[in-house]
Every structure is written in structure tokens, then in C-alpha cells.
Design a protein around this motif. Structure first.
Motif, PDB file in Angstrom:
ATOM      1  N   PHE A  57      -8.234 -82.486  15.028  1.00 54.61           N
ATOM      2  CA  PHE A  57      -8.316 -83.570  15.499  1.00 54.61           C
ATOM      3  C   PHE A  57      -6.669 -83.738  16.507  1.00 54.61           C
ATOM      4  O   PHE A  57      -6.848 -84.502  17.629  1.00 54.61           O
ATOM      5  N   LYS A  58      -5.847 -83.665  15.352  1.00 51.13           N
ATOM      6  CA  LYS A  58      -5.079 -84.233  15.599  1.00 51.13           C
ATOM      7  C   LYS A  58      -4.587 -82.963  17.380  1.00 51.13           C
ATOM      8  O   LYS A  58      -3.880 -83.585  17.945  1.00 51.13           O
ATOM      9  N   HIS A  59      -4.774 -81.532  16.902  1.00 52.41           N
ATOM     10  CA  HIS A  59      -4.667 -81.197  18.725  1.00 52.41           C
ATOM     11  C   HIS A  59      -6.175 -81.380  19.883  1.00 52.41           C
ATOM     12  O   HIS A  59      -6.059 -80.854  20.300  1.00 52.41           O
ATOM     13  N   GLY A  60      -6.461 -82.080  19.248  1.00 51.02           N
ATOM     14  CA  GLY A  60      -7.911 -82.635  20.293  1.00 51.02           C
ATOM     15  C   GLY A  60      -8.596 -81.242  20.697  1.00 51.02           C
ATOM     16  O   GLY A  60      -9.655 -81.070  21.427  1.00 51.02           O
ATOM     17  N   TYR A  61      -9.172 -80.651  19.314  1.00 52.59           N
ATOM     18  CA  TYR A  61      -9.487 -79.340  19.478  1.00 52.59           C
ATOM     19  C   TYR A  61     -11.117 -79.729  19.903  1.00 52.59           C
ATOM     20  O   TYR A  61     -11.677 -79.321  20.568  1.00 52.59           O
ATOM     21  N   ILE A  62     -11.827 -80.683  19.254  1.00 52.23           N
ATOM     22  CA  ILE A  62     -13.095 -81.172  19.145  1.00 52.23           C
ATOM     23  C   ILE A  62     -13.346 -81.232  20.606  1.00 52.23           C
ATOM     24  O   ILE A  62     -14.277 -80.759  21.268  1.00 52.23           O
ATOM     25  N   GLU A  63     -12.667 -82.430  21.668  1.00 53.02           N
ATOM     26  CA  GLU A  63     -13.269 -82.510  22.940  1.00 53.02           C
ATOM     27  C   GLU A  63     -12.529 -81.171  23.445  1.00 53.02           C
ATOM     28  O   GLU A  63     -13.856 -80.743  24.043  1.00 53.02           O
ATOM     29  N   LYS A  64     -11.588 -80.063  23.395  1.00 54.25           N
ATOM     30  CA  LYS A  64     -11.920 -79.188  24.189  1.00 54.25           C
ATOM     31  C   LYS A  64     -12.991 -78.091  23.813  1.00 54.25           C
ATOM     32  O   LYS A  64     -13.079 -77.339  25.275  1.00 54.25           O
ATOM     33  N   ALA A  65     -13.810 -77.814  22.728  1.00 57.83           N
ATOM     34  CA  ALA A  65     -14.394 -77.082  22.393  1.00 57.83           C
ATOM     35  C   ALA A  65     -16.182 -77.563  22.695  1.00 57.83           C
ATOM     36  O   ALA A  65     -17.047 -77.130  22.290  1.00 57.83           O
ATOM     37  N   GLN A  71     -21.425 -79.488  12.883  1.00 54.16           N
ATOM     38  CA  GLN A  71     -19.749 -78.018  13.370  1.00 54.16           C
ATOM     39  C   GLN A  71     -18.655 -79.255  12.536  1.00 54.16           C
ATOM     40  O   GLN A  71     -17.930 -78.605  11.947  1.00 54.16           O
ATOM     41  N   VAL A  72     -18.377 -80.501  12.812  1.00 51.44           N
ATOM     42  CA  VAL A  72     -17.364 -81.178  12.420  1.00 51.44           C
ATOM     43  C   VAL A  72     -17.831 -81.366  10.897  1.00 51.44           C
ATOM     44  O   VAL A  72     -17.314 -80.868  10.365  1.00 51.44           O
ATOM     45  N   ALA A  73     -19.022 -81.767  10.528  1.00 47.61           N
ATOM     46  CA  ALA A  73     -19.622 -82.052   9.496  1.00 47.61           C
ATOM     47  C   ALA A  73     -19.911 -81.132   8.762  1.00 47.61           C
ATOM     48  O   ALA A  73     -18.675 -81.132   7.844  1.00 47.61           O
ATOM     49  N   ILE A  74     -19.939 -80.076   8.948  1.00 50.28           N
ATOM     50  CA  ILE A  74     -19.305 -79.119   8.616  1.00 50.28           C
ATOM     51  C   ILE A  74     -18.526 -78.581   7.854  1.00 50.28           C
ATOM     52  O   ILE A  74     -17.937 -77.464   6.790  1.00 50.28           O
ATOM     53  N   SER A  75     -17.363 -78.464   8.762  1.00 53.33           N
ATOM     54  CA  SER A  75     -16.439 -78.153   8.184  1.00 53.33           C
ATOM     55  C   SER A  75     -15.604 -78.933   7.730  1.00 53.33           C
ATOM     56  O   SER A  75     -14.546 -78.784   6.826  1.00 53.33           O
ATOM     57  N   THR A  76     -15.584 -80.487   7.396  1.00 55.00           N
ATOM     58  CA  THR A  76     -15.341 -81.319   6.732  1.00 55.00           C
ATOM     59  C   THR A  76     -15.790 -81.701   4.710  1.00 55.00           C
ATOM     60  O   THR A  76     -15.606 -81.963   4.290  1.00 55.00           O
ATOM     61  N   SER A  77     -16.814 -80.543   4.920  1.00 55.59           N
ATOM     62  CA  SER A  77     -17.773 -80.505   3.355  1.00 55.59           C
ATOM     63  C   SER A  77     -17.797 -79.433   2.845  1.00 55.59           C
ATOM     64  O   SER A  77     -18.162 -78.431   3.599  1.00 55.59           O
ATOM     65  N   TRP A  92     -21.156 -70.851  15.804  1.00 56.90           N
ATOM     66  CA  TRP A  92     -20.565 -71.590  15.903  1.00 56.90           C
ATOM     67  C   TRP A  92     -19.231 -69.780  15.945  1.00 56.90           C
ATOM     68  O   TRP A  92     -18.536 -69.816  17.013  1.00 56.90           O
ATOM     69  N   LEU A  93     -19.860 -68.932  15.085  1.00 51.81           N
ATOM     70  CA  LEU A  93     -18.541 -68.187  14.611  1.00 51.81           C
ATOM     71  C   LEU A  93     -19.401 -67.212  16.203  1.00 51.81           C
ATOM     72  O   LEU A  93     -19.121 -66.787  16.759  1.00 51.81           O
ATOM     73  N   LYS A  94     -20.736 -67.184  17.200  1.00 50.18           N
ATOM     74  CA  LYS A  94     -21.264 -66.285  18.098  1.00 50.18           C
ATOM     75  C   LYS A  94     -20.254 -66.900  19.607  1.00 50.18           C
ATOM     76  O   LYS A  94     -19.995 -66.592  19.837  1.00 50.18           O
ATOM     77  N   CYS A 138     -14.646 -71.562   9.581  1.00 51.63           N
ATOM     78  CA  CYS A 138     -14.569 -71.638  10.043  1.00 51.63           C
ATOM     79  C   CYS A 138     -14.131 -72.199  11.541  1.00 51.63           C
ATOM     80  O   CYS A 138     -13.246 -71.322  12.412  1.00 51.63           O
ATOM     81  N   ALA A 139     -13.687 -73.192  11.095  1.00 52.70           N
ATOM     82  CA  ALA A 139     -12.885 -73.958  11.310  1.00 52.70           C
ATOM     83  C   ALA A 139     -11.230 -73.460  11.427  1.00 52.70           C
ATOM     84  O   ALA A 139     -10.978 -73.851  12.574  1.00 52.70           O
TER      85      ALA A 139
END
Length: 216
Positions: A57-65, A71-77, A92-94, A138-139
Motif C-alpha cells: 500500500f505504502k508505495h502504491g504497488y497494488i495500483e502499479k501492478a 492477490q492482496v488477500a493471500i498476501s495478508t493471510s 502471480w509467480l508467472k 510472494c508479495a
């Protein structure tokens, strides 16, 4: 100091007694309710996953990518490596053009017995994407790649990404981390008083406070 929290009874008799520490803290840091001594320190381990994902979130990566909600959910849990989780991570890895062996978490089997049998029949071996922390890893790799940071040893306490995460925790919790342990998935994990962890999570849940600190 721990406190008796729960008594389990059977047929009118106490069968077991469970001791622990609990605390309720608001986003200003005020302790609203306490059970036992909440200044005792713990390793939060997976409870930190949502905090560790704040880099996205801090660096705006969600929007950039253009990350999707899955993907967001699996990175936080944590996850059980069900088929839907495997597909999210494989895709995601691909997209990152990296092999799952770059993930620093250990290899594991899926959690559910039926998924475990299917995985064994198909692969015969444990895989890193089956590890319940592989989404978080992965995140971390994704952020390293986007920021042109080394992906080797990204799980080291000396890696810039991990230093930033510890600094982030210190800033939000208003507490100086003096000791780092190692989580079960190999990432650094701070030793922190339970009441400071509760404050950290309370601020994380308070959008106005988190925004004021510049993390959203």
C-alpha cells in the motif's frame, strides 16, 4: 504474569483450566481492559501478516501492478493451499517471471487431507507454494522486484525491505524493537509487548490514524 481465563467443565466438574494474557487497546494507545500483565513480550508471528503487507500500500504497488483482491488477500493471510490458493500463487509467480524456489518459506503439503492426497499423487513432493505463508513471501518478492531491490536473501533482517518493515512496526506501535526472532517461515519476527502489538493492530484498523502516518 498470566491469568486464569477459561474453565472447561464436563458433567458439572472442571475438566481443564486455561491461563493466558489478554488486552484491549484503542488506537490512541489507551488500555481499555487487561487480563494478566500485558507488558509481557511475545513473537506475533502470523498476526503480523496484514502489517507486513503494508509495503504494497505504502508505495502504491497494488495500483502499479494492478493486483486483484485475491492477490492482496493471500498476501495478508495464511492459507491452506487449496486449489484456488495454488492458482493465485502460480499465476502471480508467472507474472513476476520467477520460480517458486525463490520463495524463502519452507516446503509443505496442503492442509486438507483430500488436497494433500491430490498433491502427493500429482507431485510426489512438498512444494513451497503449499506453505501457508507463501502468499506473504510472494508479495515480498513482488515488492523487491518492483523497487529493484535484491531478491536474494529478502528474508534476512539486514535486507532493506525487512529493515523498513521493522521501522514501520516501530513507528505505528510507538515502540523500539530491541530483539528480532525468526518466524517459522524464515522472516524476521520482532519481540514486542502484547499491549504494544494490540496498539499496532488498533492503529492498523483505524484508517484515519494509518492515513495520518502515511501508510494509506
Amino acid at each position: 504474569m498470566v491469568k486464569k481465563l477459561v474453565e472447561v467443565t464436563r458433567s458439572g466438574e472442571i475438566e481443564s483450566i486455561h491461563f493466558g494474557i489478554g488486552v484491549l487497546v484503542d488506537s490512541s494507545g489507551k488500555i481499555l481492559r487487561e487480563w494478566g500483565n500485558s507488558s509481557e513480550s511475545i513473537y506475533p508471528r502470523s498476526a503480523l501478516k496484514p502489517i507486513q503487507a503494508l509495503n504494497l500500500f505504502k508505495h502504491g504497488y497494488i495500483e502499479k501492478a494492478n493486483l486483484n483482491e485475491k492477490q492482496v488477500a493471500i498476501s495478508t493471510s495464511s492459507h491452506h493451499a487449496e486449489n484456488i490458493h495454488q492458482l493465485i500463487l502460480q499465476e502471480w509467480l508467472k507474472n513476476l517471471a520467477i520460480d517458486e524456489n525463490k520463495l524463502a518459506c519452507g516446503e509443505d503439503w496442503p492442509w486438507q487431507i483430500n488436497d494433500k492426497i491430490k498433491a502427493y499423487n500429482k507431485y510426489k513432493n512438498k512444494r513451497k507454494i503449499f506453505h501457508n505463508c507463501s502468499g506473504k513471501h510472494c508479495a515480498h518478492l513482488a515488492v523487491c522486484i518492483e523497487r529493484d531491490l535484491p531478491i536474494e536473501n529478502y528474508n534476512s533482517k539486514d535486507h532493506l525491505l525487512q529493515k523498513e518493515l521493522i521501522n514501520l512496526i516501530e513507528n505505528i506501535a510507538n515502540f523500539k524493537i530491541e530483539k528480532l526472532g525468526v518466524d517459522g517461515c524464515t522472516l524476521p519476527n520482532p519481540l514486542i509487548p502484547l499491549n504494544k502489538l494490540a496498539h499496532l493492530l488498533a492503529v492498523f484498523s483505524d484508517y484515519s490514524k494509518l492515513g495520518h502516518l502515511g501508510y494509506v
